[in-house]
Write a protein that holds these residues in place. Structure first.
Motif, PDB file in Angstrom:
ATOM      1  N   ALA A   1      27.267 -26.351 112.934  1.00  0.00           N
ATOM      2  CA  ALA A   1      26.518 -25.777 114.096  1.00  0.00           C
ATOM      3  C   ALA A   1      25.184 -25.663 113.532  1.00  0.00           C
ATOM      4  O   ALA A   1      24.140 -25.954 114.247  1.00  0.00           O
ATOM      5  CB  ALA A   1      26.941 -24.402 114.606  1.00  0.00           C
TER       6      ALA A   1
ATOM      7  N   THR B   1      23.520 -28.873 113.399  1.00  0.00           N
ATOM      8  CA  THR B   1      23.050 -29.305 114.623  1.00  0.00           C
ATOM      9  C   THR B   1      21.965 -28.588 115.236  1.00  0.00           C
ATOM     10  O   THR B   1      21.020 -29.247 115.703  1.00  0.00           O
ATOM     11  CB  THR B   1      24.310 -29.219 115.736  1.00  0.00           C
ATOM     12  OG1 THR B   1      25.468 -29.814 115.343  1.00  0.00           O
ATOM     13  CG2 THR B   1      24.021 -29.657 117.162  1.00  0.00           C
ATOM     14  N   ILE B   2      21.760 -27.464 114.753  1.00  0.00           N
ATOM     15  CA  ILE B   2      20.396 -26.798 115.073  1.00  0.00           C
ATOM     16  C   ILE B   2      19.269 -27.684 114.474  1.00  0.00           C
ATOM     17  O   ILE B   2      18.226 -27.698 114.954  1.00  0.00           O
ATOM     18  CB  ILE B   2      20.410 -25.509 114.854  1.00  0.00           C
ATOM     19  CG1 ILE B   2      21.387 -24.620 115.668  1.00  0.00           C
ATOM     20  CG2 ILE B   2      19.074 -24.683 114.771  1.00  0.00           C
ATOM     21  CD1 ILE B   2      21.804 -23.022 115.610  1.00  0.00           C
TER      22      ILE B   2
ATOM     23  N   ALA C   1      18.656 -30.776 116.373  1.00  0.00           N
ATOM     24  CA  ALA C   1      18.071 -30.558 117.368  1.00  0.00           C
ATOM     25  C   ALA C   1      16.748 -30.006 117.269  1.00  0.00           C
ATOM     26  O   ALA C   1      15.637 -30.533 118.029  1.00  0.00           O
ATOM     27  CB  ALA C   1      18.740 -29.727 118.415  1.00  0.00           C
TER      28      ALA C   1
ATOM     29  N   ASP D   1      19.493 -29.199 124.710  1.00  0.00           N
ATOM     30  CA  ASP D   1      20.461 -29.427 123.677  1.00  0.00           C
ATOM     31  C   ASP D   1      20.179 -28.268 122.378  1.00  0.00           C
ATOM     32  O   ASP D   1      21.104 -27.938 121.789  1.00  0.00           O
ATOM     33  CB  ASP D   1      20.158 -30.713 122.974  1.00  0.00           C
ATOM     34  CG  ASP D   1      20.356 -31.756 123.973  1.00  0.00           C
ATOM     35  OD1 ASP D   1      21.296 -31.745 124.919  1.00  0.00           O
ATOM     36  OD2 ASP D   1      19.870 -33.061 123.579  1.00  0.00           O
TER      37      ASP D   1
ATOM     38  N   THR E   1      21.852 -25.058 123.411  1.00  0.00           N
ATOM     39  CA  THR E   1      23.316 -25.263 123.217  1.00  0.00           C
ATOM     40  C   THR E   1      23.557 -25.203 122.148  1.00  0.00           C
ATOM     41  O   THR E   1      24.912 -24.557 121.687  1.00  0.00           O
ATOM     42  CB  THR E   1      23.452 -26.610 124.029  1.00  0.00           C
ATOM     43  OG1 THR E   1      23.076 -26.810 125.294  1.00  0.00           O
ATOM     44  CG2 THR E   1      25.283 -27.086 124.137  1.00  0.00           C
ATOM     45  N   ALA E   2      23.159 -25.776 121.023  1.00  0.00           N
ATOM     46  CA  ALA E   2      23.462 -25.839 119.601  1.00  0.00           C
ATOM     47  C   ALA E   2      23.340 -24.175 119.212  1.00  0.00           C
ATOM     48  O   ALA E   2      24.084 -23.721 118.167  1.00  0.00           O
ATOM     49  CB  ALA E   2      22.461 -26.750 118.892  1.00  0.00           C
TER      50      ALA E   2
ATOM     51  N   TYR F   1      26.618 -22.117 117.589  1.00  0.00           N
ATOM     52  CA  TYR F   1      26.352 -21.667 116.703  1.00  0.00           C
ATOM     53  C   TYR F   1      26.800 -20.021 116.521  1.00  0.00           C
ATOM     54  O   TYR F   1      27.632 -19.552 115.610  1.00  0.00           O
ATOM     55  CB  TYR F   1      24.953 -21.675 115.893  1.00  0.00           C
ATOM     56  CG  TYR F   1      24.505 -20.950 114.626  1.00  0.00           C
ATOM     57  CD1 TYR F   1      25.418 -21.269 113.574  1.00  0.00           C
ATOM     58  CD2 TYR F   1      23.774 -19.927 114.561  1.00  0.00           C
ATOM     59  CE1 TYR F   1      25.118 -20.724 112.393  1.00  0.00           C
ATOM     60  CE2 TYR F   1      23.354 -19.273 113.343  1.00  0.00           C
ATOM     61  CZ  TYR F   1      23.983 -19.691 111.981  1.00  0.00           C
ATOM     62  OH  TYR F   1      23.666 -19.190 110.947  1.00  0.00           O
TER      63      TYR F   1
END
Length: 280
Positions: free
Chosen positions: A149, A152-153, A156, A197, A200-201, A205
């Protein structure tokens, strides 16, 4: 200007996170071993089995009983020395008795019960080991979810930063009449999707940290930060692809050993039941 503010914000977040405590994987597992409720429950069950084993060992000890009684009579009473009734006299008496008994033969019940208590304790200890293993696997999986997570952050956020810079450049080109407004609207649409996005990330998280902290029985999940594992942790010591090695590893699992102990427990219960046919 917007790009500069976003860069400063990301840099400030990194600086703040660098000062915060970061939990390593083994540290999380060790903390879970000490605070997880399921592990504590299994350990209390094992302690009860130890007490039951001690009681089974005391089954070989003889039964000893001691009793004491004291009586006091006043008025017209029987004098125990002369066995005559006397008036207006107080007479007291004391009686003490002690007895002991031992079972010479009881169908070997004590032996079977002792062996069953030992197996029961073994099964309980295997339950503790199995619960620890499950907690370790669950903590490791949740820990990896937190790391994924975080990654991904970062991805993004990088996309948002790139689209923000591209939006500013396109806006200047629109002012210079080099591109059309449609091109700017298309980039703004992509930027809105990227920002969504990112939100959402961040939500994923937070959920991943909450799940991990629930396994750790840690209340302050909002400040939890995970440290990336080093090369040794990622390398690990896996089981070889040899089928024989895989079977040996499966046979060493606490769940398999607990199943074997469960079969022995059933056999001991059968022996205890059959011992009732014998006289005592």
């Amino acid at each position: 200007m917007r790009t500069l503010l976003l860069t400063l914000l990301l840099t400030g977040c990194v600086a703040v996170h660098a000062q915060e405590r970061r939990w390593a994987l083994e540290e999380c597992i060790a903390y879970a071993y000490e605070h997880n409720i399921e592990i504590k429950t299994q350990e209390l069950t094992a302690e009860e089995k130890r007490i039951a084993l001690s009681e089974a060992r005391w089954g070989y000890a003889p039964d000893i009983s001691i009793s004491n009684s004291y009586s006091l009579s006043t008025g017209r009473v029987l004098d125990p020395t002369t066995y005559e009734f006397v008036e207006n006299k107080t007479v007291g008496g004391n009686s003490t008795s002690m007895g002991a008994g031992a079972t010479l033969f009881g169908g070997l019940k004590n032996r079977y019960r002792l062996r069953r208590a030992q197996l029961d304790l073994r099964a309980s200890l295997l339950g503790v080991e199995s619960t620890r293993r499950d907690v370790r696997l669950h903590v490791s999986a949740a820990y990896l979810e937190v790391l994924c997570a975080e990654e991904t952050i970062r991805d993004a956020g990088q996309v948002v930063a790139e689209l923000t810079a591209q939006e500013e450049k396109t806006a200047r080109k629109v002012e210079a009449r080099k591109v059309t407004v449609a091109d700017l609207l298309q980039i703004q649409s992509q930027l809105a999707d990227a920002e969504n996005d990112l939100l959402t990330a961040r939500r994923a998280y937070d959920i991943a940290r909450l799940d991990l902290c629930q396994l750790l029985e840690l209340d302050d999940w909002a400040s939890f930060r995970a440290a990336p594992p080093d090369g040794e942790e990622l390398r690990g010591g896996g089981v070889a692809d040899d089928p024989a090695a895989l079977l040996d590893a499966a046979g060493a699992l606490p769940e398999v050993e607990a199943a074997r102990v469960g079969i022995d427990l059933a056999r001991r219960d059968l022996q205890i039941a059959r011992a009732a046919y014998w006289p005592t």
